[in-house]
Design an enzyme around this catalytic site. Structure first.
Site, short mmCIF file in Angstrom:
data_model
loop_
_atom_site.label_atom_id
_atom_site.label_comp_id
_atom_site.label_asym_id
_atom_site.label_seq_id
_atom_site.Cartn_x
_atom_site.Cartn_y
_atom_site.Cartn_z
N LYS A 20 0.82 -1.22 0.00
CA LYS A 20 0.00 0.00 0.00
C LYS A 20 0.85 1.26 0.00
O LYS A 20 0.47 2.27 -0.59
CB LYS A 20 -0.92 0.02 1.22
CG LYS A 20 -1.95 -1.10 1.25
CD LYS A 20 -2.84 -1.01 2.47
CE LYS A 20 -2.11 -1.21 3.78
NZ LYS A 20 -1.49 -2.54 3.89
N HIS A 46 5.35 0.75 5.87
CA HIS A 46 5.21 1.02 4.44
C HIS A 46 6.58 1.34 3.85
O HIS A 46 7.28 2.21 4.36
CB HIS A 46 4.24 2.18 4.21
CG HIS A 46 2.81 1.82 4.48
ND1 HIS A 46 1.79 2.74 4.46
CD2 HIS A 46 2.23 0.64 4.78
CE1 HIS A 46 0.64 2.13 4.73
NE2 HIS A 46 0.90 0.87 4.93
#
Length: 454
Positions: free
Chosen positions: A31, A56
């Site tokens: 993501k 992330h």
């Protein structure tokens, strides 16, 4: 009278300027790099759930950025990054992350990073309790990141938490709240024969962090409301994934927040009428970290092939924990469920490049459980543990696809794989990633590519 006609609104129109980005599996779907890519056409990137249990990773011009608390939009100079009220924040770790990013050349200021005054603080007490609980569970442990996430959310719902807005209080009052929380935890730790916390020393590091973070703290819901009224484009960034949702995941092997589309609204304090697009991100295969059932999990050579060696950041090892991820074929049953739970308008597949070189690919299109066929996940984990995937085989491809940028550039077998997943999930797939870099995106439709980073 019948229903009124639906409005056909496209992204970028000012009356519906929110895009929600959702993890459609067990987290780790990639993501962060998708948020970074979409952020080029956003004014604000707002994270709405989780804490530094998320990780992330974004690759940009050979530099790898690992983000745990700060939204991925921080990599764009003209984008405001928001940490929403649905998050739980370790102030000490946040200051450390800010320092690391500044050393990498990023400009971080209160004009570029906004922290909700309603987000809850993770204290050393929460971390100690997290470790103690996992130790007590032994072989039945959930597999948390031991960052204090669960205990912090437990205090939030139990109305005993400390919020980031409390860092705006008088220093002594904030310190006393921290010390009182840790002293109460020490009683629990003593009863279990565990080492207690030095409450005063631990509190000092939080006071130091508060001095740095105060200018960043404000009412995020009002900030966003005013921005949305002004037509600002907002990208809502999820952490973890749908199958780890506290309500909709494989409970209790879940996170303590709501990483689904509904969590974006409550985690930021915005209304649904502003939402135009809900994009789900999924890997082209399945991975999971920690405990809990995973019907398509593989052992042996193929699992090792999907996981990688760990030598590259793109391999299947946790950004936050470094733990190797469990790997398996793409579970369409779970993906179909994620489409329904979130009301996804579309899917994006990541890591298509990892499948290159495999002669045969498999998709789990349904489960067989005790002689009964399931198109969606069963209600209980006990049933899920007994699930036998019903696989559909598809031919693989040998070509290197990392330089592909248009759908027609992909090998025929790769295009068929993407189209079959979209058909089985009843959700369009308009984008896939073919590598870790920002520009390694393949477009299927005529949707305009996002602008270059500003």
């Amino acid at each position: 009278m019948g229903r009124p006609p639906r409005r056909n609104l496209r992204m970028g129109q000012r009356d519906m300027p929110i895009t929600i980005l959702i993890g459609a599996q067990w987290g780790d779907e990639g993501k962060g790099r998708v948020v970074d890519w979409l952020a080029a056409s956003a004014d604000i990137v707002a994270r709405y759930a989780g804490g530094d249990n998320a990780g992330h990773t974004v690759a940009l011009d050979g530099q790898v950025y690992k983000l745990h608390l700060i939204p991925s939009g921080i990599l764009h100079s003209d984008v405001v990054s928001i940490m929403g009220n649905g998050m739980v924040v370790n102030p000490v770790n946040l200051v450390r992350e800010i320092d690391v990013l500044r050393k990498l050349g990023l400009r971080i200021s209160p004009e570029r990073l906004v922290i909700s005054s309603r987000a809850h603080i993770i204290t050393p007490a929460h971390i100690a309790l997290d470790e103690a609980k996992e130790m007590a569970l032994g072989a039945a442990k959930i597999g948390t990141t031991l960052r204090g996430i669960g205990p912090a959310y437990l205090d939030k719902t139990g109305r005993a938490g400390i919020r980031t807005g409390d860092m705006l209080l008088d220093v002594e009052e904030f310190a006393e709240r921290l010390v009182a929380s840790m002293e109460a935890t020490n009683e629990d730790l003593r009863s279990q024969g565990l080492q207690t916390l030095d409450a005063r020393a631990a509190a000092q590091s939080y006071l130091d962090a508060a001095d740095i973070l105060r200018p960043y703290i404000r009412d995020v819901s009002i900030y966003l409301y005013e921005a949305l009224k002004a037509g600002k484009r907002v990208l809502c960034e999820g952490a973890q994934g749908t199958l780890l949702d506290i309500d909709h995941g494989s409970y209790p092997f879940v996170t303590s927040s709501s990483p689904t589309a509904g969590g974006a609204l409550t985690g930021l304090g915005v209304g649904p009428l502003f939402v135009e697009r809900v994009l789900g991100v999924a890997k082209a295969f399945s991975t999971r970290v920690g405990g809990g059932p995973m019907p398509t999990e593989l052992d042996g050579d193929i699992a090792e092939r999907l996981r990688g060696s760990g030598a590259n950041f793109w391999d299947e090892f946790g950004t936050t924990t470094g733990r190797p991820r469990r790997c398996g074929w793409l579970d369409v049953v779970m993906l179909r469920y994620a489409v329904g739970v979130n009301g996804l308008s579309e899917l994006m597949l990541t890591k298509m490049d990892i499948l290159s070189g495999l002669d045969e690919l498999k998709l789990a299109t349904a489960y067989m459980i005790d002689g009964e066929r399931f198109e969606y996940p069963p209600v209980t984990n006990e049933q899920l543990e007994r699930a036998i995937p019903i696989y559909e085989s598809m031919p693989g491809w040998s070509e290197d696809i990392s330089n592909c940028r248009e759908f027609g550039d992909l090998p025929k077998a790769a295009r068929h794989y993407i189209e079959r997943v979209a058909q089985l999930c009843d959700a369009p797939i308009e984008m896939v990633s073919v590598g870790p870099e920002r520009d390694q995106i393949v477009m299927k439709t005529t949707r305009p590519r996002v602008a270059a980073p500003r």
